[in-house]
Design a protein around this motif. Structure first.
Motif, PDB file in Angstrom:
ATOM      1  N   SER A   4       1.079  -1.632  -0.360  1.00 55.76           N
ATOM      2  CA  SER A   4      -0.323   0.278  -0.123  1.00 55.76           C
ATOM      3  C   SER A   4       0.741   1.102  -0.455  1.00 55.76           C
ATOM      4  O   SER A   4       0.187   1.906  -0.808  1.00 55.76           O
ATOM      5  CB  SER A   4      -0.873  -0.133   1.902  1.00 55.76           C
ATOM      6  OG  SER A   4      -1.966  -0.981   1.264  1.00 55.76           O
ATOM      7  N   GLU A  45       0.218   5.358  -0.577  1.00 54.93           N
ATOM      8  CA  GLU A  45      -0.545   5.597   0.643  1.00 54.93           C
ATOM      9  C   GLU A  45       0.416   6.324   1.389  1.00 54.93           C
ATOM     10  O   GLU A  45       1.117   5.734   1.496  1.00 54.93           O
ATOM     11  CB  GLU A  45      -1.430   4.409   1.126  1.00 54.93           C
ATOM     12  CG  GLU A  45      -2.776   4.375  -0.189  1.00 54.93           C
ATOM     13  CD  GLU A  45      -3.734   3.246   0.912  1.00 54.93           C
ATOM     14  OE1 GLU A  45      -3.690   2.718   1.636  1.00 54.93           O
ATOM     15  OE2 GLU A  45      -4.440   2.516   0.289  1.00 54.93           O
ATOM     16  N   SER A  64      -8.996   0.574   2.142  1.00 54.87           N
ATOM     17  CA  SER A  64      -7.873   1.190   1.734  1.00 54.87           C
ATOM     18  C   SER A  64      -7.369  -0.051   2.001  1.00 54.87           C
ATOM     19  O   SER A  64      -7.339  -1.265   3.133  1.00 54.87           O
ATOM     20  CB  SER A  64      -7.423   2.340   2.567  1.00 54.87           C
ATOM     21  OG  SER A  64      -6.996   1.971   3.855  1.00 54.87           O
TER      22      SER A  64
END
Length: 294
Positions: A113, A118, A233
């Protein structure tokens, strides 16, 4: 933020994952079934259950839906996770295996991620470390040194499950995609028998535990997880899965009559509290972005 419906489905999926751990411990820990058979029965029963669910939802032309859904990549991740998991638990005790599995899953998903762009705020980092601290507080005191083979197998399983989870985030047909993945993975599970024909062991109890693991905890549980993944997410999905060892430990206390200790309760508060702090930090991001854009 998660809607009430997404929150409920997420909780059900995490409970299914925890139930799967309990079922695996009961079957493999008592030598009721061998690892290759457990993997094969688990994947085949999961595939059958998911095909039935797809047929019930789409009464006409249901076969075309699962044939065109899922992917060979998702099936490969699923098979590698399930096979490595089963064989690793022949080598590892429960605490060591859980730490290696979920620790590897979290590391895989967080690194992926972050590489995709992110970024965490200070509050999110705080929540993450509190949650990880609760997880380690639960498991580390009971650790024993893992065997090299067991260590490698469980790390492989964790990496595969992490990528399987990330692979499902873009699914628009979660039930059909999960069915397609299971159907593709099931025949490959049967190939595990080839090098282990002399060690096959399937008792009635072990067989039905594997069926429950595949049909209920795996098939339906993964379908629920695929449903909620688009609303999460990668970091959220990663942190939420940290709760599974706690839920599994509670299930073990109720079903396997394991002692529910103060140690477990403290770890639960730390872990779930950390998840709450993390999600509170994540919830503030949209408002902060809107303010900066205005």
């Amino acid at each position: 933020m998660l809607t009430p419906q997404h929150a409920s489905l997420t909780l059900l999926a995490l409970l299914a994952f925890a139930a799967n751990s309990v079922l695996c411990r009961l079957a493999l820990g008592t030598l009721s079934i061998d690892a290759a058979s457990f993997t094969a029965v688990r994947l085949v029963s999961g595939a059958i259950t998911l095909l039935v669910l797809v047929a019930l939802r789409q009464r006409s032309g249901s076969a075309q839906h699962w044939i065109s859904a899922g992917s060979w990549r998702g099936a490969a991740y699923l098979w590698l996770y399930a096979a490595s998991f089963s064989f690793a638990y022949v080598q590892l005790d429960t605490a060591t295996g859980a730490l290696l599995l979920f620790g590897t899953v979290q590391l895989t998903m967080i690194i992926t991620s972050l590489l995709r762009g992110e970024r965490l705020t200070g509050l999110e980092w705080l929540g993450l470390w509190i949650a990880v601290g609760g997880f380690l507080y639960l498991i580390v005191p009971g650790l024993t040194a893992p065997t090299r083979l067991g260590f490698m197998l469980m790390v492989i399983s964790g990496i595969a499950w992490g990528f399987y989870t990330l692979n499902g985030r873009g699914s628009s047909r979660p039930l059909a995609d999960t069915a397609g993945n299971f159907v593709r993975a099931a025949p490959f599970a049967l190939l595990l028998y080839l090098p282990f024909t002399d060690s096959i062991l399937i008792s009635s109890n072990g067989f039905w535990l594997a069926v429950a693991s595949g049909a209920l905890a795996s098939g339906i549980g993964y379908a629920l997880w695929y449903t909620v993944l688009p609303a999460l997410s990668g970091i959220q999905a990663s942190v939420m899965q940290l709760s599974v060892p706690i839920l599994a430990a509670i299930g073990g206390a109720v079903i396997v009559r394991e002692l529910l200790t103060t140690h477990l309760l403290v770890a639960t508060l730390l872990l779930l509290g950390g998840i709450g702090v993390f999600l509170a930090g994540r919830a503030k991001q949209p408002a902060r972005k809107r303010a900066s854009n205005g």
